[in-house]
Design an enzyme around this catalytic site. Structure first.
Site, PDB file in Angstrom:
ATOM      1  N   GLY A 121       1.038  -1.181   0.051  1.00 39.85           N
ATOM      2  CA  GLY A 121       0.117  -0.043  -0.130  1.00 39.85           C
ATOM      3  C   GLY A 121       1.015   1.184  -0.013  1.00 39.85           C
ATOM      4  O   GLY A 121       1.748   1.355  -0.952  1.00 39.85           O
ATOM      5  N   GLU A 122       0.662   2.099   0.958  1.00 38.74           N
ATOM      6  CA  GLU A 122       1.499   3.295   0.863  1.00 38.74           C
ATOM      7  C   GLU A 122       2.080   3.218   2.576  1.00 38.74           C
ATOM      8  O   GLU A 122       1.351   3.521   3.531  1.00 38.74           O
ATOM      9  CB  GLU A 122       0.536   4.515   0.935  1.00 38.74           C
ATOM     10  CG  GLU A 122       1.181   5.922   0.375  1.00 38.74           C
ATOM     11  CD  GLU A 122       2.219   5.641  -0.658  1.00 38.74           C
ATOM     12  OE1 GLU A 122       1.738   5.018  -1.815  1.00 38.74           O
ATOM     13  OE2 GLU A 122       3.659   6.008  -0.596  1.00 38.74           O
ATOM     14  N   SER A 123       3.515   3.126   2.692  1.00 34.62           N
ATOM     15  CA  SER A 123       3.987   2.994   3.843  1.00 34.62           C
ATOM     16  C   SER A 123       3.635   4.453   4.658  1.00 34.62           C
ATOM     17  O   SER A 123       3.601   4.232   6.038  1.00 34.62           O
ATOM     18  CB  SER A 123       5.435   2.605   3.926  1.00 34.62           C
ATOM     19  OG  SER A 123       6.163   3.704   2.932  1.00 34.62           O
ATOM     20  N   CYS A 156       6.071  -5.456   0.455  1.00 30.20           N
ATOM     21  CA  CYS A 156       6.236  -3.914   0.045  1.00 30.20           C
ATOM     22  C   CYS A 156       6.102  -2.886   0.637  1.00 30.20           C
ATOM     23  O   CYS A 156       7.045  -2.819   1.629  1.00 30.20           O
ATOM     24  CB  CYS A 156       5.323  -3.901  -1.273  1.00 30.20           C
ATOM     25  SG  CYS A 156       5.890  -2.893  -2.386  1.00 30.20           S
ATOM     26  N   ILE A 192       5.675  -3.691  -7.593  1.00 26.78           N
ATOM     27  CA  ILE A 192       4.946  -2.404  -7.846  1.00 26.78           C
ATOM     28  C   ILE A 192       5.612  -1.202  -6.817  1.00 26.78           C
ATOM     29  O   ILE A 192       5.601  -1.349  -5.719  1.00 26.78           O
ATOM     30  CB  ILE A 192       3.432  -2.719  -7.468  1.00 26.78           C
ATOM     31  CG1 ILE A 192       2.903  -3.831  -8.354  1.00 26.78           C
ATOM     32  CG2 ILE A 192       2.552  -1.412  -7.759  1.00 26.78           C
ATOM     33  CD1 ILE A 192       1.694  -4.193  -7.793  1.00 26.78           C
ATOM     34  N   ARG A 193       6.249  -0.363  -7.692  1.00 26.77           N
ATOM     35  CA  ARG A 193       6.711   0.796  -7.029  1.00 26.77           C
ATOM     36  C   ARG A 193       7.658   0.250  -5.868  1.00 26.77           C
ATOM     37  O   ARG A 193       7.543   0.651  -4.656  1.00 26.77           O
ATOM     38  CB  ARG A 193       5.975   1.936  -6.459  1.00 26.77           C
ATOM     39  CG  ARG A 193       5.341   2.777  -7.917  1.00 26.77           C
ATOM     40  CD  ARG A 193       4.638   3.606  -7.425  1.00 26.77           C
ATOM     41  NE  ARG A 193       3.630   3.504  -6.447  1.00 26.77           N
ATOM     42  CZ  ARG A 193       3.543   4.094  -5.016  1.00 26.77           C
ATOM     43  NH1 ARG A 193       4.389   5.121  -4.782  1.00 26.77           N
ATOM     44  NH2 ARG A 193       2.492   3.677  -4.447  1.00 26.77           N
ATOM     45  N   HIS A 198       5.070  -8.536  -4.188  1.00 29.30           N
ATOM     46  CA  HIS A 198       3.640  -9.034  -3.699  1.00 29.30           C
ATOM     47  C   HIS A 198       3.198 -10.425  -3.835  1.00 29.30           C
ATOM     48  O   HIS A 198       2.427 -10.805  -4.939  1.00 29.30           O
ATOM     49  CB  HIS A 198       2.716  -7.838  -4.367  1.00 29.30           C
ATOM     50  CG  HIS A 198       2.842  -6.451  -4.049  1.00 29.30           C
ATOM     51  ND1 HIS A 198       2.008  -5.938  -2.976  1.00 29.30           N
ATOM     52  CD2 HIS A 198       3.514  -5.569  -4.538  1.00 29.30           C
ATOM     53  CE1 HIS A 198       2.321  -4.547  -3.001  1.00 29.30           C
ATOM     54  NE2 HIS A 198       3.114  -4.182  -4.011  1.00 29.30           N
ATOM     55  N   GLU A 212       0.875 -11.790  -2.589  1.00 30.89           N
ATOM     56  CA  GLU A 212      -0.543 -11.764  -2.135  1.00 30.89           C
ATOM     57  C   GLU A 212      -1.336 -11.555  -3.641  1.00 30.89           C
ATOM     58  O   GLU A 212      -2.460 -11.645  -3.696  1.00 30.89           O
ATOM     59  CB  GLU A 212      -0.907 -10.781  -1.160  1.00 30.89           C
ATOM     60  CG  GLU A 212      -0.790  -9.269  -1.451  1.00 30.89           C
ATOM     61  CD  GLU A 212       0.532  -8.825  -1.396  1.00 30.89           C
ATOM     62  OE1 GLU A 212       1.578  -9.432  -1.326  1.00 30.89           O
ATOM     63  OE2 GLU A 212       0.617  -7.724  -1.246  1.00 30.89           O
TER      64      GLU A 212
HETATM   65  N1  GLN Z   1       6.273   2.686  -2.701  1.00 29.72           N
HETATM   66  C1  GLN Z   1       5.448   2.147  -1.740  1.00 29.72           C
HETATM   67  C2  GLN Z   1       5.528   2.967  -0.388  1.00 29.72           C
HETATM   68  O1  GLN Z   1       6.633   3.622  -0.367  1.00 29.72           O
HETATM   69  C3  GLN Z   1       5.060   0.865  -1.540  1.00 29.72           C
HETATM   70  C4  GLN Z   1       4.568   0.358  -2.875  1.00 29.72           C
HETATM   71  C5  GLN Z   1       3.644  -0.939  -2.780  1.00 29.72           C
HETATM   72  O2  GLN Z   1       3.323  -1.331  -1.681  1.00 29.72           O
HETATM   73  N2  GLN Z   1       3.311  -1.307  -3.822  1.00 29.72           N
HETATM   74  O3  GLN Z   1       4.877   2.796   0.532  1.00 29.72           O
END
Ligand code: GLN
Length: 203
Positions: free
Chosen positions: A52-54, A84, A139-140, A175, A177
């Site tokens: 998600g977004e940390s 992630c 993913i990112r 990921h 999941e």
């Molecule tokens: N880049 C995201 C972050 O800094 C993490 C990306 C992800 O969980 N797919 O939170």
């Protein structure tokens, strides 16, 4: 088994489905609890911290007082799988003041390092303890740039660790999941020697 999915933000339902499939592969009963408030973690046998977004995840964990409960869960030797953004939150340091890391793992990470260069991609990945390559979705993704002596590297991608284990903590830049393959969930929570490639997908 009671599996708690950290559900303040991120791909919660995918982790819930993956742990159910992993448990089914081991004929284990699994009740999934979504964690948005304090007081639930202490009842959980295992935890999952999604992508998600940390920045958002770490802020909400602190606001809700869930951060200390996760630390206590790990200090007591109970397993957690962090993927992630979950890996970023679990790290010792993300070198970004907007993320309050939990220090569950002696690694430092560089947020978005993979993602900025390559956006998203999927690659077959050799993982320690698994016989066949794992379909790893990035993913990112964060780059793990330093690992402490107690951290076992489970997988590398282009010379950088992307899967690690330290005691009860398993974490990945990718990921698991988001694929039907539950072997990383099995490796985190069950005897990895029994990990099996799933033959069917049920969600
Ligand atoms: N880049 C995201 C972050 O800094 C993490 C990306 C992800 O969980 N797919 O939170």
């Amino acid at each position: 088994m009671i599996a708690g999915v950290i559900a303040v933000q991120g791909d919660v339902s995918e982790h819930a489905a993956a742990i159910r499939r992993a448990a089914a592969a081991h004929d284990a009963d699994c009740e999934v609890r979504e964690i948005r408030t304090s007081g639930i973690v202490p009842d959980c046998d295992v935890l999952l911290m999604p992508g998600g977004e940390s920045t958002t995840i770490s802020r909400l964990l602190a606001d809700e007082g869930i951060d200390d409960e996760i630390r206590a869960h790990v200090e007591a030797g109970n397993p957690i799988l962090a993927t992630c953004a979950g890996l970023i939150v679990a790290a010792r340091d993300a070198k970004d003041d907007r993320v309050s890391t939990l220090g569950l793992l002696d690694v430092t990470v560089d947020r978005n390092a993979f993602g900025r260069q390559k956006d998203s991609f999927e690659a077959p990945l050799d993982i320690e303890g698994l016989d066949e390559p794992f379909p790893a979705v990035f993913i990112r993704a964060p780059l793990i740039d330093t690992v402490g002596d107690d951290v076992e590297v489970l997988a590398d991608w282009e010379g950088n660790p992307v899967g690690v284990r330290q005691g009860p903590v398993v974490a990945s830049s990718f990921h698991p999941e988001l694929t039907p393959d539950t072997r990383l969930h099995q490796l985190a929570f069950f005897d990895e020697t029994e990990a099996v490639v799933p033959t069917e997908v049920d969600g």
